[in-house]
Design an enzyme around this catalytic site. Sequence first.
Site, mmCIF file in Angstrom:
data_model
loop_
_atom_site.group_PDB
_atom_site.id
_atom_site.type_symbol
_atom_site.label_atom_id
_atom_site.label_comp_id
_atom_site.label_asym_id
_atom_site.label_seq_id
_atom_site.Cartn_x
_atom_site.Cartn_y
_atom_site.Cartn_z
ATOM 1 N N GLY A 1 0.833 -1.202 0.000
ATOM 2 C CA GLY A 1 0.000 0.000 0.000
ATOM 3 C C GLY A 1 0.869 1.254 0.000
ATOM 4 O O GLY A 1 0.518 2.275 0.592
ATOM 5 N N GLN B 1 -2.043 7.106 1.352
ATOM 6 C CA GLN B 1 -1.771 8.305 2.155
ATOM 7 C C GLN B 1 -0.665 8.057 3.182
ATOM 8 O O GLN B 1 0.261 8.849 3.299
ATOM 9 C CB GLN B 1 -3.053 8.754 2.876
ATOM 10 N N ASP C 1 -0.094 -7.476 -5.540
ATOM 11 C CA ASP C 1 -1.461 -7.538 -5.015
ATOM 12 C C ASP C 1 -1.459 -8.397 -3.753
ATOM 13 O O ASP C 1 -1.237 -9.604 -3.809
ATOM 14 C CB ASP C 1 -2.383 -8.149 -6.082
ATOM 15 N N TYR D 1 -16.044 -0.762 7.791
ATOM 16 C CA TYR D 1 -14.617 -0.483 8.017
ATOM 17 C C TYR D 1 -14.264 -0.715 9.490
ATOM 18 O O TYR D 1 -13.274 -1.391 9.805
ATOM 19 C CB TYR D 1 -14.353 0.971 7.615
#
Length: 316
Positions: A8, A12, A52, A143
Amino acid sequence: MDRILVIGAAGQIGSDLVTGLRKIHGAANVYATDIKPASIDIVEGGPFQILDVMDDKQLIHFIIRHKITQIYHLAAVLSGNAEKLPVQAWDINMRSLLNVLEIAKMVDDVKKVFWPSSIAVFGPTTSRVHTPQLTVMEPITVYGISKLAGERWCDYYFNKFGVDVRSIRYPGLISYKTEAGGGTTDYSVEIFYEAIRNQSYECFLSENTALPMLFMPDAIRATIDLMEADREKLTINSAYNLGGFSVTPKKLYQEIQAHIPDFKIQYNPDFRQAIADSWPQSIDDSIAKRDWGCRYDYDLKKMTVEMLREIGKKWD
Ligand code: SER
């Protein structure tokens, strides 16, 4: 010498964390990966590969081939986006974590794992002010449910298999390098871009919605400090509360307006208001401070100055 995998890396947290880790461990030892291309400095600043995390075979081959010793698994579907595709979000958030934990259990070279949790693990029945580490947890978002289940899995793999997995319940993260996507706290980043570009912002949360926030340099330092702490000092095997500072859209607006007097705001709450209303307004992070010396350099004022300066440079 550590060899670190960041999953990832284009996101962010990842885009700032990779830079921080490369400074400490050497660029060649930090493997940045994502399913999408990352920024130029990530791709050119050291090894980068498309990977992935859902493909467990590709993942284990990568980890063995590069003799990875630490994994930072940051890939996730955030709170707002997860509500639109609940089953897929659950699948991505849980399966990816289990892939990483299983590999950490099986591959001897892998000594430590980092996985981010969130204030989203709390819910409307949690006491919302100065929320303690141990408390009622009934999250109402997909989430949040996936983060709470993830925390339980981390604790389980530590106790049952000795996997050294460490985690932080991040508050909203404010940063200028890469924008988040699909989160409830994202307004706190969007507002800076709109203030600079258009001197006007339509906020999707109401003016007095208080949420805890953390500026990215403090989040990165906390993450690395937790990963470098002596395991014997750690008393939490799930995820540590982290507080930062508490802010509302109105307070943040006023802080920015002090620098950009023409800046205007409108409040037009959408479905994310209910999510924000179920999360803490402030966090008790005394255990993180006690166990591994967590501390912050930035408050609302100092963060605002730096955000305006750095985002301003993008439009110079
Ligand atoms: N910042 C995240 C979100 O808003 C919560 O961890 O989804």
